[in-house]
Every structure is written in C-alpha cells, then in structure tokens.
Design a protein around this motif. Structure first.
Motif, PDB file in Angstrom:
ATOM      1  N   ASN A  20      -9.224  18.221   9.959  1.00  0.00           N
ATOM      2  CA  ASN A  20      -9.862  19.526   9.959  1.00  0.00           C
ATOM      3  C   ASN A  20      -9.688  20.214  11.307  1.00  0.00           C
ATOM      4  O   ASN A  20      -8.967  19.729  12.169  1.00  0.00           O
ATOM      5  CB  ASN A  20     -11.332  19.366   9.584  1.00  0.00           C
ATOM      6  N   MET A  21     -10.345  21.351  11.496  1.00  0.00           N
ATOM      7  CA  MET A  21     -10.114  22.188  12.669  1.00  0.00           C
ATOM      8  C   MET A  21     -10.235  21.404  13.974  1.00  0.00           C
ATOM      9  O   MET A  21     -11.174  20.645  14.182  1.00  0.00           O
ATOM     10  CB  MET A  21     -11.076  23.371  12.675  1.00  0.00           C
ATOM     11  N   CYS A  22      -9.251  21.623  14.858  1.00  0.00           N
ATOM     12  CA  CYS A  22      -9.173  20.931  16.141  1.00  0.00           C
ATOM     13  C   CYS A  22     -10.002  21.685  17.186  1.00  0.00           C
ATOM     14  O   CYS A  22      -9.725  22.855  17.464  1.00  0.00           O
ATOM     15  CB  CYS A  22      -7.717  20.844  16.574  1.00  0.00           C
ATOM     16  N   PRO A  23     -11.010  21.044  17.790  1.00  0.00           N
ATOM     17  CA  PRO A  23     -11.808  21.732  18.810  1.00  0.00           C
ATOM     18  C   PRO A  23     -10.980  22.232  19.997  1.00  0.00           C
ATOM     19  O   PRO A  23     -11.225  23.335  20.508  1.00  0.00           O
ATOM     20  CB  PRO A  23     -12.812  20.663  19.246  1.00  0.00           C
ATOM     21  N   LYS A  24      -9.993  21.459  20.428  1.00  0.00           N
ATOM     22  CA  LYS A  24      -9.158  21.886  21.553  1.00  0.00           C
ATOM     23  C   LYS A  24      -8.373  23.143  21.202  1.00  0.00           C
ATOM     24  O   LYS A  24      -8.235  24.056  22.026  1.00  0.00           O
ATOM     25  CB  LYS A  24      -8.207  20.769  21.962  1.00  0.00           C
ATOM     26  N   SER A  25      -7.857  23.193  19.985  1.00  0.00           N
ATOM     27  CA  SER A  25      -7.108  24.375  19.547  1.00  0.00           C
ATOM     28  C   SER A  25      -8.026  25.584  19.416  1.00  0.00           C
ATOM     29  O   SER A  25      -7.641  26.715  19.731  1.00  0.00           O
ATOM     30  CB  SER A  25      -6.409  24.094  18.212  1.00  0.00           C
ATOM     31  N   LEU A  26      -9.251  25.339  18.932  1.00  0.00           N
ATOM     32  CA  LEU A  26     -10.217  26.436  18.817  1.00  0.00           C
ATOM     33  C   LEU A  26     -10.558  26.999  20.191  1.00  0.00           C
ATOM     34  O   LEU A  26     -10.599  28.225  20.381  1.00  0.00           O
ATOM     35  CB  LEU A  26     -11.487  25.947  18.115  1.00  0.00           C
ATOM     36  N   LYS A  27     -10.788  26.123  21.157  1.00  0.00           N
ATOM     37  CA  LYS A  27     -11.102  26.576  22.510  1.00  0.00           C
ATOM     38  C   LYS A  27      -9.945  27.378  23.101  1.00  0.00           C
ATOM     39  O   LYS A  27     -10.144  28.427  23.728  1.00  0.00           O
ATOM     40  CB  LYS A  27     -11.409  25.369  23.398  1.00  0.00           C
ATOM     41  N   LYS A  28      -8.716  26.884  22.879  1.00  0.00           N
ATOM     42  CA  LYS A  28      -7.535  27.591  23.380  1.00  0.00           C
ATOM     43  C   LYS A  28      -7.446  28.996  22.775  1.00  0.00           C
ATOM     44  O   LYS A  28      -7.104  29.967  23.474  1.00  0.00           O
ATOM     45  CB  LYS A  28      -6.274  26.778  23.046  1.00  0.00           C
ATOM     46  N   ALA A  29      -7.775  29.111  21.493  1.00  0.00           N
ATOM     47  CA  ALA A  29      -7.736  30.421  20.834  1.00  0.00           C
ATOM     48  C   ALA A  29      -8.786  31.366  21.415  1.00  0.00           C
ATOM     49  O   ALA A  29      -8.520  32.547  21.650  1.00  0.00           O
ATOM     50  CB  ALA A  29      -7.947  30.242  19.332  1.00  0.00           C
ATOM     51  N   PHE A  30      -9.981  30.840  21.666  1.00  0.00           N
ATOM     52  CA  PHE A  30     -11.040  31.672  22.248  1.00  0.00           C
ATOM     53  C   PHE A  30     -10.639  32.193  23.624  1.00  0.00           C
ATOM     54  O   PHE A  30     -10.822  33.374  23.936  1.00  0.00           O
ATOM     55  CB  PHE A  30     -12.348  30.879  22.339  1.00  0.00           C
ATOM     56  N   VAL A  31     -10.103  31.295  24.446  1.00  0.00           N
ATOM     57  CA  VAL A  31      -9.705  31.703  25.799  1.00  0.00           C
ATOM     58  C   VAL A  31      -8.630  32.784  25.739  1.00  0.00           C
ATOM     59  O   VAL A  31      -8.694  33.807  26.431  1.00  0.00           O
ATOM     60  CB  VAL A  31      -9.210  30.488  26.606  1.00  0.00           C
ATOM     61  N   SER A  32      -7.634  32.573  24.870  1.00  0.00           N
ATOM     62  CA  SER A  32      -6.533  33.529  24.756  1.00  0.00           C
ATOM     63  C   SER A  32      -7.014  34.887  24.246  1.00  0.00           C
ATOM     64  O   SER A  32      -6.665  35.934  24.811  1.00  0.00           O
ATOM     65  CB  SER A  32      -5.460  32.965  23.826  1.00  0.00           C
ATOM     66  N   MET A  33      -7.824  34.860  23.205  1.00  0.00           N
ATOM     67  CA  MET A  33      -8.258  36.129  22.617  1.00  0.00           C
ATOM     68  C   MET A  33      -9.273  36.843  23.505  1.00  0.00           C
ATOM     69  O   MET A  33      -9.333  38.075  23.520  1.00  0.00           O
ATOM     70  CB  MET A  33      -8.846  35.883  21.224  1.00  0.00           C
ATOM     71  N   GLU A  34     -10.066  36.089  24.262  1.00  0.00           N
ATOM     72  CA  GLU A  34     -10.990  36.725  25.202  1.00  0.00           C
ATOM     73  C   GLU A  34     -10.216  37.467  26.284  1.00  0.00           C
ATOM     74  O   GLU A  34     -10.595  38.574  26.692  1.00  0.00           O
ATOM     75  CB  GLU A  34     -11.900  35.677  25.839  1.00  0.00           C
ATOM     76  N   ASN A  35      -9.107  36.880  26.742  1.00  0.00           N
ATOM     77  CA  ASN A  35      -8.270  37.532  27.749  1.00  0.00           C
ATOM     78  C   ASN A  35      -7.659  38.832  27.221  1.00  0.00           C
ATOM     79  O   ASN A  35      -7.360  39.745  27.993  1.00  0.00           O
ATOM     80  CB  ASN A  35      -7.164  36.586  28.214  1.00  0.00           C
ATOM     81  N   LYS A  36      -7.492  38.903  25.900  1.00  0.00           N
ATOM     82  CA  LYS A  36      -6.959  40.118  25.284  1.00  0.00           C
ATOM     83  C   LYS A  36      -8.060  41.111  24.917  1.00  0.00           C
ATOM     84  O   LYS A  36      -7.778  42.209  24.433  1.00  0.00           O
ATOM     85  CB  LYS A  36      -6.178  39.765  24.016  1.00  0.00           C
ATOM     86  N   GLY A  37      -9.314  40.683  25.090  1.00  0.00           N
ATOM     87  CA  GLY A  37     -10.428  41.536  24.693  1.00  0.00           C
ATOM     88  C   GLY A  37     -10.605  41.606  23.190  1.00  0.00           C
ATOM     89  O   GLY A  37     -11.083  42.607  22.662  1.00  0.00           O
ATOM     90  N   GLN A  38     -10.241  40.511  22.487  1.00  0.00           N
ATOM     91  CA  GLN A  38     -10.309  40.489  21.021  1.00  0.00           C
ATOM     92  C   GLN A  38     -11.030  39.242  20.515  1.00  0.00           C
ATOM     93  O   GLN A  38     -10.498  38.490  19.693  1.00  0.00           O
ATOM     94  CB  GLN A  38      -8.903  40.525  20.408  1.00  0.00           C
TER      95      GLN A  38
END
Length: 391
Positions: free
Chosen positions: A117-135
């Motif tokens: 199921n969903m990978c916590p490390k991948s989820l965190k990476k997505a949050f960091v990336s999208m936060e940097n984009k303001g999304q």
C-alpha cells in the motif's frame, strides 16, 4: 481412467465470486412483503447502522457504489476544479476517477513492499515537492489493497502535519484492522464496496463512513438529487442519484451476518496456498503488515522470473486459457494508465514498487466458496506451469 481435476476442466474457477449464505432470500422476501422495494426503506437504515457498528464509527451512508462514495467524500472535503489530490497509484481506477469528476488533478503515490500500500516516504516526497510549487493537495486517497490496511500511523502523521484530510479507500478491506482499529476509520471519510467480487456483496453498492455525522447528512442530501425540503421538487444545487435500494441493502444485511466466517475462509485459503507454494524459490506472498490483520480478500504473490525461469504473465495466460482458471495480474498502476499519462507520480526511493508488483504479481482464485478440490486443482495447474518448482 479418471484423473484429478478432470471434472473441473469445463467449469471455470473464478477469482472471487459472490458467496451467498442462504439467508439473503429471507431478507429480500421481507422487503417485498413490506413493499419497500426502492429507492430506500428500513433495510437501508438498518444496514447503515450495522456497518457503522461493525467498524465502530458514528455513521454510515449506503450508496450505489464505492466510487460514488469516493466522489461524495471528495466533494465534502471541498475538492474543486484544478485542486490537487494525492492518490495511491497501485489501485483500481475507481479510486482515481472521482478526482476527474470534480475537475481536480490526480498526483499518484508509490507503494511499499512491506504492505503493498501507499509508501510513507513517497508520500512525504510528494508533499515536499508540491509545497515548493505552492500546490498542496486538498485530500489524500489511501487505498487498502487486497484485504489489508496500509501502514496508517506514518501516513496519518504526514497528512496531519500538512493539515490535509485523508479519504480511506477501503473498498477491498472491510473486516481488516490496523492496531485493532478497523480499516476505513483512520481518515475523515472511509469507503467500502459491495461489488460482486468483494468479501461481502449486495451485487453492487458501497458505503461512506465517518465520525462526522453532519457531513454524512450533507452527503445524503447530495446522493438524493440534492432535493430541497419542499412539497414540490425544488433543487438549488447539483445532486446525484447515488442511494442504495432497499432490496440490495436487505442482501447486504444477510451478508454482513457472515462476514467473520467469510474472512476466516479466505484466510484458510491463503494458508493452503502458502503451505503449498511458499517454499518454491522465487515466489513471495504479499506480507501481512506488522500490527495489521488482513482478510486475505485475494491471495496474491510475486514471481521472480530470474529465479523461476518464467514470467508471471505466462503463468496467468496458461491458467486462464488452458485450464479455465481465473488468475489475474495485480492492479496496473494508475500512473501507467493512458487516462493519467500526464499526471505526476512519486516513486519509492528504493525501487518503483507499484510497477514491480504489476510486472511480477499474480492474484489467485480466493473466493470463500472455493472448494478444497478446486484449490488443489489450481495449485496443481500452477505447479505444472512452472519450468521447475525449485524445491
């Protein structure tokens, strides 16, 4: 001369067929006798209460499908056009389509090998990336695959740190638990499916659950065409025809009565497969997550071609076409689907787990009504398809 499996050759062995208890007819007759046929009725009310009690949540809303439940959950958390929604990539398309219904943008998250199921490390990476984009996303849809909860603690903590609500797609995991808490009850909303292949079925249907009873009342309004309280038909907002019928709810009530038996039957089927196949080099079964309890809705495994000498797709095709056994690959990840080819995907740091599972995964017939003879036949055909068992 009779050989084992001869009487099965012309009868298809299905992956996960419906399994009636025999008591469904009595509930349906009651619905007919009371003339509560459709669209709603006392069996709907009772089914909602019984499901809510079973998973220990404050409320439940019976709907036409799990997909409808996801759609309403996204609407309730305020997802609108051009909003971003994170979603498990390794899942059925019904998890992701409701994002598109609202004109929002799916972003897909990889799996982990420990739970599939969903990978916590991948989820965190997505949050960091999208936060940097303001999304930052408006919601995160976590799918609990094949009867098992995701590793919810780290996922919940990550989402809480960004104040983003979780919608749990527990369509495949009714009856599973994580640290003794029911699958589907960790997020703002949880979703179950009662499709014909699920552990219990209403032939078609779903359930939206939540501790937010007021939100469920709002969903109930949306699901009945958003009809305003008036003697005439008054509509001030868009609505949907999403409610479950009284007849189908009657079937669901009888099914829910035997869910613990169905879970044990599926776990026993998994155990038999594990005992017969796990000692073959190159075969790895889907693990049961630490602190979790899986219903083993489907028994799934991966096959290492380098070790076994055969690709998983060759076994699947042989069993399907030659032996009339419904063996399937695991879900094709959403980020590989043509529909979502433009969407972002955040992969696991170690390897692209969802693509690995799709390329090497096999789902075996796992219905709770699978007979011992049928399962022995499946195992025999599986072994005969292998170049050598490596035992």
């Amino acid at each position: 001369m009779f050989k084992e499996g001869d009487n099965l050759k012309n009868n298809r062995i299905f992956l996960s067929p419906p399994h009636m208890s025999g008591d469904e007819i009595n509930y349906v007759i009651d619905a007919f006798d009371s003339n509560w046929i459709a669209p709603l009725g006392p069996h709907v009310d009772a089914f909602e209460k019984e499901v809510a009690d079973y998973v220990n949540t404050k409320g439940a809303l019976a709907l036409s499908s799990g997909t409808a439940a996801l759609h309403l959950a996204l609407k309730l958390v305020g997802v609108k056009e051009e909003d971003v929604v994170f979603c498990s990539s390794l899942t059925f398309v019904g998890s992701a389509n409701p994002i598109l219904y609202l004109g929002a943008i799916p972003v897909f998250i990889d799996s982990e090998l420990e739970s599939w199921n969903m990978c916590p490390k991948s989820l965190k990476k997505a949050f960091v990336s999208m936060e940097n984009k303001g999304q930052l996303p408006k919601a995160v849809i976590i799918t609990n695959l094949y009867g098992q909860s995701a590793d919810m603690d780290p996922l919940v903590n990550i989402c809480k740190s960004y104040n983003v609500p979780i919608i749990e797609d527990a369509a495949e995991s009714l009856g599973a638990t994580y640290k003794n808490k029911a699958s589907g009850t960790f997020g703002k909303f949880g979703v179950f499916s009662f499709n014909g292949n699920k552990i219990i079925t209403t032939s078609g249907g779903g359930m939206l659950i939540s501790d937010d009873v007021e939100a469920l009342d709002k969903a109930r309004f949306f699901a009945t065409q958003s009809r305003d309280p008036a003697i005439h038909y008054e509509h001030s907002s868009i609505g949907y025809n999403y409610r479950l019928s009284n007849i189908l709810a009657a079937i669901g009530r009888a099914q829910l009565n035997v869910i613990e038996k169905r879970i044990q039957e599926r776990r026993n089927i998994y155990l038999k497969y594990y005992q017969e196949l796990s000692n073959i080099k190159g075969i790895t079964f889907m693990p049961e997550i630490k602190y979790g309890f899986s219903t083993r809705w489907l028994t799934t495994l991966t096959l290492d071609e380098k070790v076994t000498g055969i690709q998983s797709k060759n076994i699947i095709n042989t069993l399907l076409l030659k032996h009339n056994i419904e063996v399937r690959p695991v879900w094709k990840p959403m980020h590989l689907q043509p529909l979502f080819k433009q969407c972002e995907f955040f992969s696991n740091e170690e390897k692209n787990v969802s693509e690995h599972l799709f390329a090497n995964g096999i789902c075996l017939p796992s219905g709770s009504n699978l007979t011992a003879e049928e399962q022995t036949h499946v195992i025999s055909c599986f072994l005969n398809t292998m170049p050598n068992s490596g035992m």
